[in-house]
Design a protein around this motif. Structure first.
Motif, PDB file in Angstrom:
ATOM      1  N   PRO A   1     -13.781   9.220 -11.094  1.00 46.50           N
ATOM      2  CA  PRO A   1     -14.232   8.444 -12.263  1.00 46.50           C
ATOM      3  C   PRO A   1     -15.305   7.433 -11.866  1.00 46.50           C
ATOM      4  O   PRO A   1     -15.148   6.696 -10.886  1.00 46.50           O
ATOM      5  CB  PRO A   1     -12.951   7.751 -12.740  1.00 46.50           C
ATOM      6  N   GLY A   2     -16.392   7.418 -12.630  1.00 46.73           N
ATOM      7  CA  GLY A   2     -17.472   6.482 -12.350  1.00 46.73           C
ATOM      8  C   GLY A   2     -18.132   6.684 -11.005  1.00 46.73           C
ATOM      9  O   GLY A   2     -18.776   5.770 -10.486  1.00 46.73           O
ATOM     10  N   GLY A   3     -17.989   7.876 -10.407  1.00 53.29           N
ATOM     11  CA  GLY A   3     -18.583   8.133  -9.105  1.00 53.29           C
ATOM     12  C   GLY A   3     -17.737   7.683  -7.936  1.00 53.29           C
ATOM     13  O   GLY A   3     -18.168   7.767  -6.779  1.00 53.29           O
ATOM     14  N   ALA A   4     -16.509   7.212  -8.181  1.00 50.64           N
ATOM     15  CA  ALA A   4     -15.637   6.783  -7.086  1.00 50.64           C
ATOM     16  C   ALA A   4     -15.269   7.981  -6.219  1.00 50.64           C
ATOM     17  O   ALA A   4     -15.131   9.104  -6.691  1.00 50.64           O
ATOM     18  CB  ALA A   4     -14.383   6.128  -7.648  1.00 50.64           C
ATOM     19  N   ASP A   5     -15.096   7.735  -4.928  1.00 51.74           N
ATOM     20  CA  ASP A   5     -14.655   8.796  -4.027  1.00 51.74           C
ATOM     21  C   ASP A   5     -13.457   8.383  -3.188  1.00 51.74           C
ATOM     22  O   ASP A   5     -13.108   9.023  -2.205  1.00 51.74           O
ATOM     23  CB  ASP A   5     -15.805   9.248  -3.115  1.00 51.74           C
ATOM     24  N   LEU A   6     -12.814   7.288  -3.600  1.00 55.00           N
ATOM     25  CA  LEU A   6     -11.652   6.773  -2.876  1.00 55.00           C
ATOM     26  C   LEU A   6     -10.665   6.193  -3.878  1.00 55.00           C
ATOM     27  O   LEU A   6     -11.047   5.383  -4.726  1.00 55.00           O
ATOM     28  CB  LEU A   6     -12.084   5.680  -1.886  1.00 55.00           C
ATOM     29  N   LEU A   7      -9.430   6.630  -3.799  1.00 49.89           N
ATOM     30  CA  LEU A   7      -8.366   6.090  -4.652  1.00 49.89           C
ATOM     31  C   LEU A   7      -7.331   5.404  -3.777  1.00 49.89           C
ATOM     32  O   LEU A   7      -6.823   5.991  -2.809  1.00 49.89           O
ATOM     33  CB  LEU A   7      -7.691   7.208  -5.458  1.00 49.89           C
ATOM     34  N   GLN A   8      -7.014   4.158  -4.129  1.00 56.57           N
ATOM     35  CA  GLN A   8      -5.973   3.405  -3.442  1.00 56.57           C
ATOM     36  C   GLN A   8      -4.848   3.109  -4.424  1.00 56.57           C
ATOM     37  O   GLN A   8      -5.093   2.643  -5.539  1.00 56.57           O
ATOM     38  CB  GLN A   8      -6.557   2.110  -2.860  1.00 56.57           C
TER      39      GLN A   8
ATOM     40  N   ALA B   1       0.844  -1.196   0.000  1.00 57.32           N
ATOM     41  CA  ALA B   1       0.000   0.000   0.000  1.00 57.32           C
ATOM     42  C   ALA B   1       0.878   1.244   0.000  1.00 57.32           C
ATOM     43  O   ALA B   1       1.738   1.419   0.866  1.00 57.32           O
ATOM     44  CB  ALA B   1      -0.912   0.003   1.218  1.00 57.32           C
ATOM     45  N   VAL B   2       0.668   2.100  -0.996  1.00 59.35           N
ATOM     46  CA  VAL B   2       1.422   3.354  -1.111  1.00 59.35           C
ATOM     47  C   VAL B   2       0.618   4.522  -0.563  1.00 59.35           C
ATOM     48  O   VAL B   2       1.131   5.327   0.226  1.00 59.35           O
ATOM     49  CB  VAL B   2       1.809   3.619  -2.578  1.00 59.35           C
ATOM     50  N   ALA B   3      -0.641   4.639  -0.964  1.00 60.81           N
ATOM     51  CA  ALA B   3      -1.450   5.774  -0.530  1.00 60.81           C
ATOM     52  C   ALA B   3      -2.919   5.430  -0.609  1.00 60.81           C
ATOM     53  O   ALA B   3      -3.343   4.591  -1.418  1.00 60.81           O
ATOM     54  CB  ALA B   3      -1.155   7.007  -1.381  1.00 60.81           C
ATOM     55  N   GLN B   4      -3.692   6.082   0.229  1.00 63.38           N
ATOM     56  CA  GLN B   4      -5.150   6.044   0.160  1.00 63.38           C
ATOM     57  C   GLN B   4      -5.638   7.488   0.212  1.00 63.38           C
ATOM     58  O   GLN B   4      -5.295   8.229   1.131  1.00 63.38           O
ATOM     59  CB  GLN B   4      -5.734   5.244   1.317  1.00 63.38           C
ATOM     60  N   LEU B   5      -6.427   7.876  -0.781  1.00 62.23           N
ATOM     61  CA  LEU B   5      -6.842   9.264  -0.931  1.00 62.23           C
ATOM     62  C   LEU B   5      -8.356   9.337  -1.005  1.00 62.23           C
ATOM     63  O   LEU B   5      -8.984   8.708  -1.863  1.00 62.23           O
ATOM     64  CB  LEU B   5      -6.227   9.868  -2.193  1.00 62.23           C
ATOM     65  N   ARG B   6      -8.955  10.117  -0.103  1.00 61.47           N
ATOM     66  CA  ARG B   6     -10.399  10.293  -0.045  1.00 61.47           C
ATOM     67  C   ARG B   6     -10.764  11.609  -0.719  1.00 61.47           C
ATOM     68  O   ARG B   6     -10.182  12.656  -0.426  1.00 61.47           O
ATOM     69  CB  ARG B   6     -10.887  10.289   1.400  1.00 61.47           C
ATOM     70  N   ALA B   7     -11.764  11.563  -1.597  1.00 60.69           N
ATOM     71  CA  ALA B   7     -12.205  12.789  -2.252  1.00 60.69           C
ATOM     72  C   ALA B   7     -12.725  13.799  -1.236  1.00 60.69           C
ATOM     73  O   ALA B   7     -12.639  15.012  -1.454  1.00 60.69           O
ATOM     74  CB  ALA B   7     -13.284  12.464  -3.289  1.00 60.69           C
ATOM     75  N   ALA B   8     -13.236  13.320  -0.112  1.00 56.04           N
ATOM     76  CA  ALA B   8     -13.728  14.222   0.917  1.00 56.04           C
ATOM     77  C   ALA B   8     -12.615  15.069   1.513  1.00 56.04           C
ATOM     78  O   ALA B   8     -12.865  16.159   2.029  1.00 56.04           O
ATOM     79  CB  ALA B   8     -14.424  13.422   2.025  1.00 56.04           C
ATOM     80  N   ASP B   9     -11.383  14.574   1.443  1.00 56.19           N
ATOM     81  CA  ASP B   9     -10.242  15.298   2.004  1.00 56.19           C
ATOM     82  C   ASP B   9      -9.453  16.071   0.959  1.00 56.19           C
ATOM     83  O   ASP B   9      -8.756  17.036   1.292  1.00 56.19           O
ATOM     84  CB  ASP B   9      -9.278  14.313   2.687  1.00 56.19           C
ATOM     85  N   ILE B  10      -9.540  15.619  -0.308  1.00 59.89           N
ATOM     86  CA  ILE B  10      -8.641  16.119  -1.342  1.00 59.89           C
ATOM     87  C   ILE B  10      -9.477  16.670  -2.483  1.00 59.89           C
ATOM     88  O   ILE B  10      -9.970  15.926  -3.343  1.00 59.89           O
ATOM     89  CB  ILE B  10      -7.700  14.989  -1.814  1.00 59.89           C
ATOM     90  N   PRO B  11      -9.656  17.971  -2.544  1.00 64.76           N
ATOM     91  CA  PRO B  11     -10.592  18.549  -3.521  1.00 64.76           C
ATOM     92  C   PRO B  11     -10.225  18.320  -4.976  1.00 64.76           C
ATOM     93  O   PRO B  11     -11.105  18.340  -5.836  1.00 64.76           O
ATOM     94  CB  PRO B  11     -10.581  20.043  -3.170  1.00 64.76           C
ATOM     95  N   ASP B  12      -8.947  18.092  -5.291  1.00 65.55           N
ATOM     96  CA  ASP B  12      -8.563  17.908  -6.686  1.00 65.55           C
ATOM     97  C   ASP B  12      -8.554  16.441  -7.123  1.00 65.55           C
ATOM     98  O   ASP B  12      -8.154  16.135  -8.251  1.00 65.55           O
ATOM     99  CB  ASP B  12      -7.184  18.523  -6.936  1.00 65.55           C
ATOM    100  N   LEU B  13      -8.997  15.537  -6.254  1.00 67.08           N
ATOM    101  CA  LEU B  13      -9.040  14.122  -6.628  1.00 67.08           C
ATOM    102  C   LEU B  13     -10.210  13.887  -7.577  1.00 67.08           C
ATOM    103  O   LEU B  13     -11.360  14.220  -7.257  1.00 67.08           O
ATOM    104  CB  LEU B  13      -9.195  13.239  -5.395  1.00 67.08           C
ATOM    105  N   PRO B  14      -9.970  13.325  -8.773  1.00 71.91           N
ATOM    106  CA  PRO B  14     -11.090  13.021  -9.687  1.00 71.91           C
ATOM    107  C   PRO B  14     -11.996  11.939  -9.111  1.00 71.91           C
ATOM    108  O   PRO B  14     -11.617  11.214  -8.187  1.00 71.91           O
ATOM    109  CB  PRO B  14     -10.407  12.552 -10.969  1.00 71.91           C
TER     110      PRO B  14
END
Length: 343
Positions: free
Chosen positions: A152-159, A137-150
Motif C-alpha cells: 500500500p502506498g508503495g511500502a515494501d516493509l510491514l511491521q 514486536a511480533v513480525a517484520q515482513l519484507r516484500a522482497a522475501d514475501i511475494p504475497d505481501l501487499p
C-alpha cells in the motif's frame, strides 16, 4: 521449505476449482537468530531511532478470583446431587448459577476450584496501563522475501506490533495490534532500541524466528464456491479444508473457517471489502493437517521426536484456545484499517 504436492488423483479433482485458486505465502517460522534487516517473527525491527516507539493506553483485562460464600456452594452441591442425568441441571440449579454470576459481578466467566483451594468465581476486570505500555514486536515482513505481501502506498516493509495483554475489541479478546507500513530505503542509521514494558500473557511474547517463505496455491472455503462446485466437493472422500487451505503463519490467500461459518469482514472505514493480510497461528499444523502440510524437509520428525513441539509451535505464540488470529486489511483506505477474526 517445501510443501508436498497433492497426489495426482486429487489434482484431477481441481479442474473446476482452478479459477478460484489464490496464492498465499507460508512463512514457516523456525527459531533462530535474526536481525533488523531480516523478515522474521519476534526479532528487532527496522525502526528509526528518531521515531517514537508505539505504546498502548487502552485498558486491558486481568483475570480475578472472587471468593464465594460457603452457604451458596452448599446449595449448589445439593442441587447437583438432585440431578437425574449428569449433564442436565436439576430444578432450581439454573437460578443458583445466575445468583452466583451476579455475586461475582461484571466480567463473570465461570467458577471452580484451583487445585486444593476453595471454589471461587472468575471474572475479567478492566485495568488501565499506567504508564502506557510499550508494544512488542511480533513480525517484520519484507516484500522482497514475501511475494504475497501487499504494497500500500508503495511500502515494501510491514511491521506488526501488539500489546501483550488481553483486551476486549472487535468481538474478541486478545492483544491490541498496530501495523506500520514503510519503505525500507527510508530508514537510515541505527535502528531504535525498543523500550521494555509489562506483559500480561507469556504467550504473547514471540520467540525470535527466521522465516522460510514458500508460495503455494490454496482455495476458498466451500461456502464461497458456486452451488455446483460446492455440491461436488461435499462428495469428496478427503476433507476439502484440510487438503486445500494452508494452516500456520501465512500472508495472503484464503481464510479457513474452522469454528464458525464465514462472517463478513467489511472495512470499518469505507465498508468496502477487505482481504486476508496475515494469519498469526498458534501452531504450524495439528493432527488433522500434519500429513498434508508438514514441510517435506521435516517429514522425518514424528510425534515422539524431541524437536517435534518446537517445529509444530515454533514461535511460542498462542492466541485464543490454540487458534489463529486473522488480520483482514482494507488496502483502499489510506490508513489500511484492520478487521480481526479469531478461529
Amino acid at each position: 521449505m517445501d510443501t508436498a504436492p497433492l497426489p495426482p488423483e486429487f489434482q484431477a479433482r481441481l479442474a473446476g476449482l482452478e479459477a478460484f485458486g489464490r496464492t498465499t505465502t507460508r512463512l514457516h517460522p523456525r527459531p533462530g537468530p535474526v536481525t533488523a534487516a531480516d523478515s522474521h517473527v519476534g526479532g528487532p525491527l527496522l525502526w528509526p531511532s528518531d521515531e517514537p516507539w508505539p505504546v498502548c493506553d487502552i485498558p486491558h483485562q486481568e483475570l480475578e478470583d472472587v471468593p464465594l460464600p460457603a452457604e451458596l456452594l452448599e446449595r449448589l452441591a445439593a442441587a447437583e446431587a438432585r440431578r437425574t442425568q449428569r449433564h442436565v441441571l436439576a430444578d432450581g440449579e439454573s437460578a443458583l448459577l445466575d445468583e452466583l454470576a451476579r455475586l461475582v459481578g461484571p466480567g463473570y466467566i465461570g467458577w471452580g476450584t484451583g487445585g486444593d483451594g476453595p471454589a471461587v468465581g472468575h471474572r475479567y476486570a478492566s485495568r488501565a496501563h499506567v504508564p502506557p505500555n510499550p508494544l512488542v514486536a511480533v513480525a517484520q515482513l519484507r516484500a522482497a522475501d514475501i511475494p504475497d505481501l501487499p504494497r500500500p502506498g508503495g511500502a515494501d516493509l510491514l511491521q506488526v506490533l501488539w500489546c501483550p495483554f488481553d483486551h476486549p475489541h472487535d468481538g474478541i479478546v486478545g492483544p491490541t495490534l498496530r501495523l506500520r507500513w514503510r519503505r525500507e530505503a527510508d530508514v537510515r542509521g541505527e535502528p531504535a532500541e525498543p523500550p521494555v514494558g509489562a506483559s500480561g500473557e507469556e504467550e504473547y511474547l514471540p520467540r525470535a524466528c527466521r522465516l522460510h517463505p514458500e508460495q503455494v496455491v490454496e482455495y476458498p472455503d466451500p461456502s464461497h464456491l458456486p452451488p455446483d462446485l460446492r455440491a461436488e466437493v461435499a462428495s469428496w472422500p478427503e476433507d476439502y479444508g484440510t487438503a486445500l487451505l494452508a494452516p500456520g503463519w501465512k500472508v495472503g490467500g484464503h481464510a479457513a473457517w474452522t469454528t464458525t461459518d464465514p462472517v463478513p469482514t467489511p472495512c470499518p472505514r469505507c465498508s468496502g471489502p477487505t482481504g486476508l493480510l496475515l494469519v498469526i497461528a498458534s501452531a504450524e499444523y495439528d493432527g488433522g493437517t500434519r500429513d498434508r502440510w508438514r514441510p517435506v524437509e521435516e517429514r522425518h520428525i514424528d510425534w515422539a521426536h524431541p524437536d517435534r513441539l518446537t517445529l509444530q509451535e515454533p514461535t511460542g505464540v498462542q492466541v485464543g484456545r490454540w487458534g489463529s488470529l486473522r488480520l483482514f486489511a482494507c488496502l483502499t483506505c489510506p490508513d489500511t484499517p484492520l478487521v480481526l477474526n479469531l478461529q
